[in-house]
Design a protein around this motif. Structure first.
Motif, PDB file in Angstrom:
ATOM      1  N   VAL A  75      38.319  42.815  15.413  1.00  0.00           N
ATOM      2  CA  VAL A  75      38.662  42.204  14.123  1.00  0.00           C
ATOM      3  C   VAL A  75      40.106  41.711  14.152  1.00  0.00           C
ATOM      4  O   VAL A  75      41.027  42.464  14.452  1.00  0.00           O
ATOM      5  CB  VAL A  75      38.460  43.209  12.966  1.00  0.00           C
ATOM      6  N   LYS A  76      40.238  40.443  13.832  1.00  0.00           N
ATOM      7  CA  LYS A  76      41.548  39.806  13.876  1.00  0.00           C
ATOM      8  C   LYS A  76      41.812  39.142  12.524  1.00  0.00           C
ATOM      9  O   LYS A  76      40.900  38.556  11.938  1.00  0.00           O
ATOM     10  CB  LYS A  76      41.525  38.746  14.985  1.00  0.00           C
ATOM     11  N   LYS A  77      43.021  39.280  12.015  1.00  0.00           N
ATOM     12  CA  LYS A  77      43.386  38.553  10.804  1.00  0.00           C
ATOM     13  C   LYS A  77      44.767  37.952  10.990  1.00  0.00           C
ATOM     14  O   LYS A  77      45.737  38.640  11.296  1.00  0.00           O
ATOM     15  CB  LYS A  77      43.368  39.495   9.588  1.00  0.00           C
ATOM     16  N   GLN A  78      44.802  36.663  10.816  1.00  0.00           N
ATOM     17  CA  GLN A  78      46.042  35.907  11.034  1.00  0.00           C
ATOM     18  C   GLN A  78      46.486  35.293   9.709  1.00  0.00           C
ATOM     19  O   GLN A  78      45.690  34.674   9.000  1.00  0.00           O
ATOM     20  CB  GLN A  78      45.727  34.786  12.046  1.00  0.00           C
ATOM     21  N   TYR A  79      47.744  35.505   9.331  1.00  0.00           N
ATOM     22  CA  TYR A  79      48.322  34.812   8.174  1.00  0.00           C
ATOM     23  C   TYR A  79      49.416  33.910   8.721  1.00  0.00           C
ATOM     24  O   TYR A  79      50.535  34.376   8.938  1.00  0.00           O
ATOM     25  CB  TYR A  79      48.923  35.808   7.186  1.00  0.00           C
ATOM     26  N   GLY A  80      49.092  32.669   8.983  1.00  0.00           N
ATOM     27  CA  GLY A  80      50.067  31.766   9.601  1.00  0.00           C
ATOM     28  C   GLY A  80      50.456  32.307  10.965  1.00  0.00           C
ATOM     29  O   GLY A  80      49.620  32.486  11.838  1.00  0.00           O
ATOM     30  N   GLU A  81      51.750  32.602  11.136  1.00  0.00           N
ATOM     31  CA  GLU A  81      52.248  33.122  12.416  1.00  0.00           C
ATOM     32  C   GLU A  81      51.979  34.626  12.561  1.00  0.00           C
ATOM     33  O   GLU A  81      51.937  35.157  13.662  1.00  0.00           O
ATOM     34  CB  GLU A  81      53.773  32.887  12.517  1.00  0.00           C
ATOM     35  N   LEU A  82      51.841  35.279  11.399  1.00  0.00           N
ATOM     36  CA  LEU A  82      51.726  36.742  11.411  1.00  0.00           C
ATOM     37  C   LEU A  82      50.316  37.207  11.785  1.00  0.00           C
ATOM     38  O   LEU A  82      49.330  36.795  11.172  1.00  0.00           O
ATOM     39  CB  LEU A  82      52.085  37.302  10.027  1.00  0.00           C
ATOM     40  N   ALA A 134      48.170  40.034  11.345  1.00  0.00           N
ATOM     41  CA  ALA A 134      48.077  41.274  10.559  1.00  0.00           C
ATOM     42  C   ALA A 134      47.154  42.284  11.227  1.00  0.00           C
ATOM     43  O   ALA A 134      47.382  43.490  11.148  1.00  0.00           O
ATOM     44  CB  ALA A 134      47.599  40.972   9.151  1.00  0.00           C
ATOM     45  N   LEU A 135      46.113  41.796  11.890  1.00  0.00           N
ATOM     46  CA  LEU A 135      45.199  42.659  12.656  1.00  0.00           C
ATOM     47  C   LEU A 135      45.000  42.035  14.032  1.00  0.00           C
ATOM     48  O   LEU A 135      44.679  40.848  14.137  1.00  0.00           O
ATOM     49  CB  LEU A 135      43.842  42.779  11.945  1.00  0.00           C
ATOM     50  N   LYS A 136      45.218  42.860  15.081  1.00  0.00           N
ATOM     51  CA  LYS A 136      45.124  42.320  16.446  1.00  0.00           C
ATOM     52  C   LYS A 136      43.897  42.876  17.170  1.00  0.00           C
ATOM     53  O   LYS A 136      43.982  43.895  17.837  1.00  0.00           O
ATOM     54  CB  LYS A 136      46.382  42.704  17.225  1.00  0.00           C
ATOM     55  N   GLU A 137      42.765  42.216  16.961  1.00  0.00           N
ATOM     56  CA  GLU A 137      41.513  42.580  17.640  1.00  0.00           C
ATOM     57  C   GLU A 137      41.238  44.091  17.590  1.00  0.00           C
ATOM     58  O   GLU A 137      41.154  44.758  18.621  1.00  0.00           O
ATOM     59  CB  GLU A 137      41.528  42.069  19.077  1.00  0.00           C
ATOM     60  N   ILE A 138      41.070  44.560  16.389  1.00  0.00           N
ATOM     61  CA  ILE A 138      40.801  45.990  16.163  1.00  0.00           C
ATOM     62  C   ILE A 138      39.337  46.309  16.487  1.00  0.00           C
ATOM     63  O   ILE A 138      38.438  45.615  16.023  1.00  0.00           O
ATOM     64  CB  ILE A 138      41.066  46.348  14.685  1.00  0.00           C
ATOM     65  N   SER A 139      39.109  47.331  17.275  1.00  0.00           N
ATOM     66  CA  SER A 139      37.744  47.777  17.572  1.00  0.00           C
ATOM     67  C   SER A 139      37.687  49.309  17.543  1.00  0.00           C
ATOM     68  O   SER A 139      38.386  49.956  18.312  1.00  0.00           O
ATOM     69  CB  SER A 139      37.301  47.305  18.966  1.00  0.00           C
ATOM     70  N   PHE A 140      36.902  49.839  16.655  1.00  0.00           N
ATOM     71  CA  PHE A 140      36.591  51.277  16.656  1.00  0.00           C
ATOM     72  C   PHE A 140      35.477  51.512  15.639  1.00  0.00           C
ATOM     73  O   PHE A 140      35.067  50.584  14.934  1.00  0.00           O
ATOM     74  CB  PHE A 140      37.827  52.145  16.360  1.00  0.00           C
ATOM     75  N   SER A 141      34.964  52.712  15.612  1.00  0.00           N
ATOM     76  CA  SER A 141      33.917  52.985  14.634  1.00  0.00           C
ATOM     77  C   SER A 141      34.168  54.310  13.922  1.00  0.00           C
ATOM     78  O   SER A 141      34.891  55.171  14.424  1.00  0.00           O
ATOM     79  CB  SER A 141      32.535  52.966  15.295  1.00  0.00           C
ATOM     80  N   VAL A 142      33.567  54.416  12.763  1.00  0.00           N
ATOM     81  CA  VAL A 142      33.692  55.626  11.944  1.00  0.00           C
ATOM     82  C   VAL A 142      32.301  56.241  11.835  1.00  0.00           C
ATOM     83  O   VAL A 142      31.360  55.567  11.405  1.00  0.00           O
ATOM     84  CB  VAL A 142      34.238  55.277  10.533  1.00  0.00           C
ATOM     85  N   GLU A 143      32.184  57.488  12.268  1.00  0.00           N
ATOM     86  CA  GLU A 143      30.865  58.143  12.249  1.00  0.00           C
ATOM     87  C   GLU A 143      30.405  58.417  10.829  1.00  0.00           C
ATOM     88  O   GLU A 143      31.212  58.691   9.944  1.00  0.00           O
ATOM     89  CB  GLU A 143      30.938  59.473  13.009  1.00  0.00           C
ATOM     90  N   GLU A 144      29.085  58.395  10.682  1.00  0.00           N
ATOM     91  CA  GLU A 144      28.515  58.658   9.367  1.00  0.00           C
ATOM     92  C   GLU A 144      28.794  60.105   8.945  1.00  0.00           C
ATOM     93  O   GLU A 144      28.718  61.017   9.764  1.00  0.00           O
ATOM     94  CB  GLU A 144      27.010  58.408   9.395  1.00  0.00           C
ATOM     95  N   GLY A 145      29.150  60.273   7.699  1.00  0.00           N
ATOM     96  CA  GLY A 145      29.375  61.610   7.163  1.00  0.00           C
ATOM     97  C   GLY A 145      30.738  62.192   7.496  1.00  0.00           C
ATOM     98  O   GLY A 145      31.011  63.335   7.157  1.00  0.00           O
ATOM     99  N   GLY A 148      49.442  46.073  13.255  1.00  0.00           N
ATOM    100  CA  GLY A 148      48.111  45.484  13.376  1.00  0.00           C
ATOM    101  C   GLY A 148      47.276  46.010  14.518  1.00  0.00           C
ATOM    102  O   GLY A 148      46.238  45.436  14.851  1.00  0.00           O
ATOM    103  N   GLU A 149      47.737  47.119  15.150  1.00  0.00           N
ATOM    104  CA  GLU A 149      46.997  47.688  16.274  1.00  0.00           C
ATOM    105  C   GLU A 149      46.715  49.169  16.020  1.00  0.00           C
ATOM    106  O   GLU A 149      47.474  49.817  15.305  1.00  0.00           O
ATOM    107  CB  GLU A 149      47.828  47.586  17.557  1.00  0.00           C
TER     108      GLU A 149
END
Lengths: 254, 307
Positions: B12-19, B21-32, B213-214
């Motif tokens: 997951v990546k989020k770019q605001y112009g030059e910034l 904010a998120l740099k290719e985030i990958s992970f998961s959250v287990e259920e419960g 962002g990491e």
């Protein structure tokens, strides 16, 4: 699957929102429009001849009704959206399973209700005091609803792109107000010099006023079908732009 | 059978112009699970949460809630997810109860059962006596409770709390955590961001630490704490020490009257420390040792030191 219940809930919420401040959202515009009618209608009644056999006060009532419909439909969506953005409560809607189309329909639906409610109140006074008659209620209703929808959509657009009340006020004062006043509310475009007649025909509001007036008098400056086509075309364009912006989340999901 | 994670982030990546904010985030959250998302201001925690809730659109990457994509299957994901946003929200036109009823309506929920749930939420969050009040008349703490009620009105399986205790008094903070723990025990997945690290340490089973962002670290709370390569030793002296030898001076993190706190590598033995104290001719009256707290792990990670 369409979330009918969600769309209906949002529509009802929007109606309850303007109803909770009904003095400001309905009664005040009715009184303001009746003052126009009183001043222009009474003072100029015998001095201006617009359509043959018609008093000026009778002539301007449909125009004033349509002006009130346009302005209030625009105000409803635009103010609701900008207030929701400012207070942050738009987040609640954005977190719900309501689609961009459902959101648009609910907001525009409420704008139609407010626009038509204000228009109807003015019309009732016009009918009682000025002996106003109508030729075709179908055309009247059709133009009232389609025009309110178009303006509701335009208000939505203004609400989306505005970041603060100031932006919205600029849109209202420098775009909506001039276009409404120059749309033939107070005159027939045949009374204008040639070049102004042509310029007026580029104003989409002119067709809404003219088509609406046709429903009352059976006569208009341009063909009622042309007015209907232009109104529909603008409604489609405004709706398409809104739906694209809402789908992309421009200035809403940022 | 493989369990579907409650939340999955794929590059997951989020770019605001030059910034970025998120740099290719990958992970998961287990259920419960009770999951903590920590990081300094501007780390990207709220951006990630808002992307998960559909409040912002990521520039690229995918987020799935219980296997459903937050963009393509938003109707599903928004029913599964409840968000308590960080910013306080008000609506000058409606009372708290009306807001909860309207929010229920957006999810197509109505009738006696839903009214009873709204009543229960108001009761549980101590809002019953304010249910007819307008949100603009409420204090910050009360508004925070309203936001929690709004997030729970559709009984979401995944509850996301973005700094829910910011600006909240101690009593309410405790009430909120009790309520959140109860929801977790009922099987809800809870994702939390907070600046109160001792609370994250006490509540969260797994923690991700974000910066710029990491994701800097992601592990169970226990593993994060035990992986930390330092321990802390508190030495009490018979009298204050003014000069320390370099070996002690460079490990000193706190000095208070006769007490000194040293940050010692786990590889260093206690004998070594005792030798340094002896070399410094210090009269020791007491020594206690403890592992790093989450706050110390957090500070080490976010200040760029290796742990």
């Amino acid at each position: 699957m369409i979330n009918y219940a969600g769309c209906w809930a949002l529509f009802i919420k929007e109606i309850r929102r303007f109803y909770s401040v009904v003095v400001q959202t309905v009664f005040a515009p009715v009184v303001a429009t009746l003052l126009y009618l009183l001043v222009f209608g009474q003072v100029l009644d015998t001095q201006i001849d617009v359509y043959s056999g018609l008093d000026y006060s009778q002539f301007i009532i449909p125009g004033l009704v349509m002006m009130a419909i346009l302005q209030n439909a625009f105000a409803n969506t635009s103010s609701s959206l900008i207030q929701s953005k400012m207070h942050g409560n738009l987040t609640f809607v954005l977190l719900s399973p309501i689609s961009p189309l459902e959101l648009y329909v609910a907001f525009v639906g409420a704008a139609i209700v407010r626009g038509v409610a204000v228009g109807l109140a003015i019309l009732v006074v016009g009918i009682i005091w000025f002996d106003l008659s109508w030729q075709s209620p179908l055309w009247i209703m059709l133009f009232a609803i389609l025009s309110a929808a178009m303006m509701g959509g335009l208000g939505m657009l203004a609400g989306i792109i505005s970041d603060k009340y100031d932006h919205l006020a600029a849109f209202q004062n420098f775009v909506i107000m001039p276009l409404t006043f120059l749309s033939g509310v107070f005159y027939s475009i045949h009374a204008l010099p040639g070049v102004w007649q042509e310029i007026s025909q580029f104003n989409p509001f002119f067709y809404m006023v003219d088509g609406f007036r046709y429903g009352f008098f059976g006569q208009s400056d341009v063909s009622v079908y042309l007015s209907l086509s232009v109104t529909l075309l603008f409604l489609l364009i405004v709706s398409a732009i809104n739906l694209i912006l809402l789908h992309k989340g421009v200035k809403i999901r940022e | 059978m493989l369990q579907i994670p409650a939340v999955e982030f794929h590059q997951v990546k989020k770019q605001y112009g030059e910034l970025e904010a998120l740099k290719e985030i990958s992970f998961s959250v287990e259920e419960g699970s009770f999951f903590g998302l920590l990081g300094p201001n501007g780390a990207g925690k709220s951006t990630l949460i808002n992307a998960m809730s559909g409040l912002i659109v990521p520039s690229s990457g995918r987020i799935k809630i219980k296997g459903f994509d937050v963009i393509d299957d938003y109707r599903h994901t928004r029913r599964i997810l409840g968000l308590v946003p960080q910013e306080l929200i008000s609506d000058p036109f409606f009372s708290i109860r009306e807001l909860l009823q309207l929010q229920s309506g957006y999810f197509g929920l109505k009738g006696a059962k839903q009214s009873a749930w709204i009543g229960e939420l108001l009761e549980r969050l101590a809002l019953s006596d304010k249910s007819d009040a307008n949100t603009s008349q409420l204090s910050g703490g009360m508004k925070r409770r309203v936001l929690i009620a709004m997030a729970l009105v559709h009984k979401p399986q995944v509850l996301v709390l973005d700094e829910p205790t910011a600006g909240v008094d101690v009593d309410l903070r405790r009430t909120l955590w009790e309520f959140t723990k109860e929801l977790h025990q009922q099987g809800h997945t809870v994702i939390l961001t907070t600046h109160y690290l001792e609370e994250a340490e006490a509540l969260c089973e797994k923690i991700a630490i974000m910066q710029d962002g990491e994701v800097k670290a992601l592990d169970s709370t226990h593993a994060l704490l035990s992986k930390h390569t330092y321990r802390y030793l508190r030495v009490t002296l018979s009298q204050a020490a003014y000069q320390l030898i370099p070996a002690l001076e460079q490990r000193l993190v706190e000095r208070e009257h006769n007490g000194l706190v040293f940050k010692l590598e786990k590889t260093a033995s206690m004998t070594e420390l005792l030798a340094w104290l002896h070399e410094n001719q210090l009269q020791v009256t007491d020594i206690s040792s403890r592992d790093a707290s989450l706050e110390e792990v957090f500070l080490d990670l976010t200040s760029g030191e290796t742990t």
